[in-house]
Design a protein around this motif. Structure first.
Motif, PDB file in Angstrom:
ATOM      1  N   UNK A 147       0.831  -1.197   0.000  1.00  0.00           N
ATOM      2  CA  UNK A 147       0.000   0.000   0.000  1.00  0.00           C
ATOM      3  C   UNK A 147       0.872   1.257   0.000  1.00  0.00           C
ATOM      4  N   UNK A 148       0.452   2.251  -0.782  1.00  0.00           N
ATOM      5  CA  UNK A 148       1.131   3.546  -0.802  1.00  0.00           C
ATOM      6  C   UNK A 148       0.430   4.468   0.193  1.00  0.00           C
ATOM      7  N   UNK A 149       1.226   5.104   1.054  1.00  0.00           N
ATOM      8  CA  UNK A 149       0.648   5.918   2.128  1.00  0.00           C
ATOM      9  C   UNK A 149      -0.140   7.107   1.577  1.00  0.00           C
ATOM     10  N   UNK A 150       0.411   7.794   0.568  1.00  0.00           N
ATOM     11  CA  UNK A 150      -0.248   8.967  -0.015  1.00  0.00           C
ATOM     12  C   UNK A 150      -0.462   8.716  -1.509  1.00  0.00           C
ATOM     13  N   UNK A 151      -1.566   8.064  -1.870  1.00  0.00           N
ATOM     14  CA  UNK A 151      -1.747   7.626  -3.262  1.00  0.00           C
ATOM     15  C   UNK A 151      -1.767   8.758  -4.278  1.00  0.00           C
ATOM     16  N   UNK A 152      -2.362   9.903  -3.928  1.00  0.00           N
ATOM     17  CA  UNK A 152      -2.464  10.980  -4.904  1.00  0.00           C
ATOM     18  C   UNK A 152      -1.162  11.765  -5.046  1.00  0.00           C
ATOM     19  N   UNK A 153      -0.111  11.308  -4.404  1.00  0.00           N
ATOM     20  CA  UNK A 153       1.207  11.872  -4.656  1.00  0.00           C
ATOM     21  C   UNK A 153       1.948  11.133  -5.754  1.00  0.00           C
ATOM     22  N   UNK A 154       1.288  10.136  -6.373  1.00  0.00           N
ATOM     23  CA  UNK A 154       1.903   9.364  -7.451  1.00  0.00           C
ATOM     24  C   UNK A 154       1.221   9.691  -8.768  1.00  0.00           C
ATOM     25  N   UNK A 155       1.975   9.955  -9.825  1.00  0.00           N
ATOM     26  CA  UNK A 155       1.374  10.427 -11.095  1.00  0.00           C
ATOM     27  C   UNK A 155       0.449   9.427 -11.762  1.00  0.00           C
ATOM     28  N   UNK A 156       0.733   8.115 -11.661  1.00  0.00           N
ATOM     29  CA  UNK A 156      -0.129   7.136 -12.328  1.00  0.00           C
ATOM     30  C   UNK A 156      -1.538   7.134 -11.734  1.00  0.00           C
ATOM     31  N   UNK A 157      -1.624   7.181 -10.403  1.00  0.00           N
ATOM     32  CA  UNK A 157      -2.931   7.187  -9.756  1.00  0.00           C
ATOM     33  C   UNK A 157      -3.656   8.497 -10.059  1.00  0.00           C
ATOM     34  N   UNK A 158      -2.906   9.593 -10.081  1.00  0.00           N
ATOM     35  CA  UNK A 158      -3.504  10.885 -10.393  1.00  0.00           C
ATOM     36  C   UNK A 158      -4.012  10.925 -11.834  1.00  0.00           C
ATOM     37  N   UNK A 159      -3.262  10.310 -12.766  1.00  0.00           N
ATOM     38  CA  UNK A 159      -3.690  10.275 -14.167  1.00  0.00           C
ATOM     39  C   UNK A 159      -4.965   9.449 -14.322  1.00  0.00           C
ATOM     40  N   UNK A 160      -5.096   8.354 -13.554  1.00  0.00           N
ATOM     41  CA  UNK A 160      -6.333   7.569 -13.596  1.00  0.00           C
ATOM     42  C   UNK A 160      -7.512   8.395 -13.094  1.00  0.00           C
ATOM     43  N   UNK A 161      -7.268   9.213 -12.068  1.00  0.00           N
ATOM     44  CA  UNK A 161      -8.336  10.074 -11.557  1.00  0.00           C
ATOM     45  C   UNK A 161      -8.786  11.079 -12.620  1.00  0.00           C
ATOM     46  N   UNK A 162      -7.825  11.724 -13.291  1.00  0.00           N
ATOM     47  CA  UNK A 162      -8.165  12.697 -14.331  1.00  0.00           C
ATOM     48  C   UNK A 162      -8.881  12.009 -15.489  1.00  0.00           C
ATOM     49  N   UNK A 163      -8.427  10.811 -15.858  1.00  0.00           N
ATOM     50  CA  UNK A 163      -9.062  10.075 -16.945  1.00  0.00           C
ATOM     51  C   UNK A 163     -10.514   9.753 -16.608  1.00  0.00           C
ATOM     52  N   UNK A 164     -10.775   9.357 -15.362  1.00  0.00           N
ATOM     53  CA  UNK A 164     -12.147   9.095 -14.951  1.00  0.00           C
ATOM     54  C   UNK A 164     -13.024  10.330 -15.018  1.00  0.00           C
ATOM     55  N   UNK A 165     -12.455  11.487 -14.655  1.00  0.00           N
ATOM     56  CA  UNK A 165     -13.211  12.732 -14.739  1.00  0.00           C
ATOM     57  C   UNK A 165     -13.517  13.094 -16.192  1.00  0.00           C
ATOM     58  N   UNK A 178      -5.589  17.594  -4.812  1.00  0.00           N
ATOM     59  CA  UNK A 178      -5.303  16.298  -4.202  1.00  0.00           C
ATOM     60  C   UNK A 178      -3.807  16.090  -4.007  1.00  0.00           C
ATOM     61  N   UNK A 179      -3.015  16.577  -4.969  1.00  0.00           N
ATOM     62  CA  UNK A 179      -1.567  16.418  -4.865  1.00  0.00           C
ATOM     63  C   UNK A 179      -1.000  17.276  -3.745  1.00  0.00           C
ATOM     64  N   UNK A 180      -1.536  18.467  -3.559  1.00  0.00           N
ATOM     65  CA  UNK A 180      -1.057  19.330  -2.484  1.00  0.00           C
ATOM     66  C   UNK A 180      -1.289  18.699  -1.115  1.00  0.00           C
ATOM     67  N   UNK A 181      -2.345  17.925  -0.978  1.00  0.00           N
ATOM     68  CA  UNK A 181      -2.595  17.233   0.288  1.00  0.00           C
ATOM     69  C   UNK A 181      -1.580  16.133   0.553  1.00  0.00           C
ATOM     70  N   UNK A 182      -0.876  15.685  -0.496  1.00  0.00           N
ATOM     71  CA  UNK A 182       0.147  14.642  -0.347  1.00  0.00           C
ATOM     72  C   UNK A 182       1.530  15.222  -0.076  1.00  0.00           C
ATOM     73  N   UNK A 183       1.608  16.526   0.211  1.00  0.00           N
ATOM     74  CA  UNK A 183       2.866  17.190   0.592  1.00  0.00           C
ATOM     75  C   UNK A 183       3.928  17.104  -0.503  1.00  0.00           C
ATOM     76  N   UNK A 184       3.540  17.412  -1.740  1.00  0.00           N
ATOM     77  CA  UNK A 184       4.512  17.485  -2.822  1.00  0.00           C
ATOM     78  C   UNK A 184       4.973  18.926  -3.008  1.00  0.00           C
ATOM     79  N   UNK A 185       6.099  19.105  -3.680  1.00  0.00           N
ATOM     80  CA  UNK A 185       6.675  20.434  -3.848  1.00  0.00           C
ATOM     81  C   UNK A 185       6.240  21.117  -5.141  1.00  0.00           C
ATOM     82  N   UNK A 186       5.726  20.348  -6.090  1.00  0.00           N
ATOM     83  CA  UNK A 186       5.282  20.950  -7.349  1.00  0.00           C
ATOM     84  C   UNK A 186       4.676  19.909  -8.260  1.00  0.00           C
TER      85      UNK A 186
END
Length: 219
Positions: free
Chosen positions: A117-135, A152-160
């Motif tokens: 399991x990934x602790x912060x899933x929306x900090x990974x681009x593949x999962x984020x791309x699946x979310x955008x594709x679904x939208x 969603x990515x900002x909630x995963x503590x990313x820098x950009x």
């Protein structure tokens, strides 16, 4: 320079490592690559077909790591929401393993499948791309989908993050490219740890391409 090659291949050996870990003679190398691709394609197709949530969001595979030995193939699936595959369905992993063994026709090698399991899933681009594709499949505005993904990515503590969508956006006659960036994405800095993915989605107007760069941290 950083925009002309794959950001992951650009950083191999510094912040990025291979997702396939094995050695093979030169004459068998191409067969090993094709075998890895079959495993990844089958797992992706199996999960997309059987594990869709009612809201239309996929289960979320971040990456698939394959480790090979003489008598063993170890497959590690990194998922954002592994409960969909594990809870209440104890036979699904065994069924997946048996089907992959039949697909590969590997008699002399054992196949093991592990899920992490990934602790912060929306900090990974593949999962984020699946979310955008679904939208986009649900005909949500592309700008709204990109902004929601950034939230969603900002909630995963990313820098950009940088998100790019290309194709017949909103059904326009002429294909175009739209992108949005939030924070820092230093593509030319080799020691900057950047995750990247390229994803395609089939809509009623045609195929759209999604590219996502996420600046995770600096080594």
């Amino acid at each position: 320079m950083g925009q002309k090659i794959n950001p992951l291949g650009f950083r191999l050996g510094t912040t990025q490592s291979h997702h396939s870990l094995w050695f093979a003679p030169k004459k068998n190398y191409s067969e090993g690559l094709q075998e890895d691709q079959k495993i990844r394609d089958y797992i992706n197709n199996y999960i997309q077909k059987n594990l869709k949530i009612s809201s239309g969001v996929a289960a979320g595979i971040a990456c698939i790591e394959i480790q090979k030995r003489i008598d063993l193939i170890q497959v590690i699936i990194y998922m954002g929401f592994p409960k969909l595959l594990i809870e209440g369905r104890p036979r699904r992993i065994d069924k997946l393993r048996i089907n992959i063994q039949k697909e590969l026709n590997c008699v002399n090698r054992k196949l093991n499948i592990a899920i992490k399991r990934i602790a912060k899933p929306y900090g990974h681009p593949n999962i984020l791309a699946e979310f955008i594709a679904g939208q986009l499949k649900n005909r949500v505005s592309f700008r709204k989908a990109m902004k929601k993904a950034i939230e969603l990515t900002e909630q995963a503590d990313t820098k950009g993050i940088q998100v790019q969508i290309a194709g017949r956006i909103d059904g326009k006659e002429i294909a175009r490219v739209e992108w949005i960036r939030e924070g820092r994405v230093p593509l030319q800095t080799i020691r900057a740890k950047i995750d990247y993915c390229s994803y395609t989605v089939q809509t009623i107007y045609g195929v759209l391409g999604i590219k996502i760069w996420i600046f995770v941290d600096r080594e």
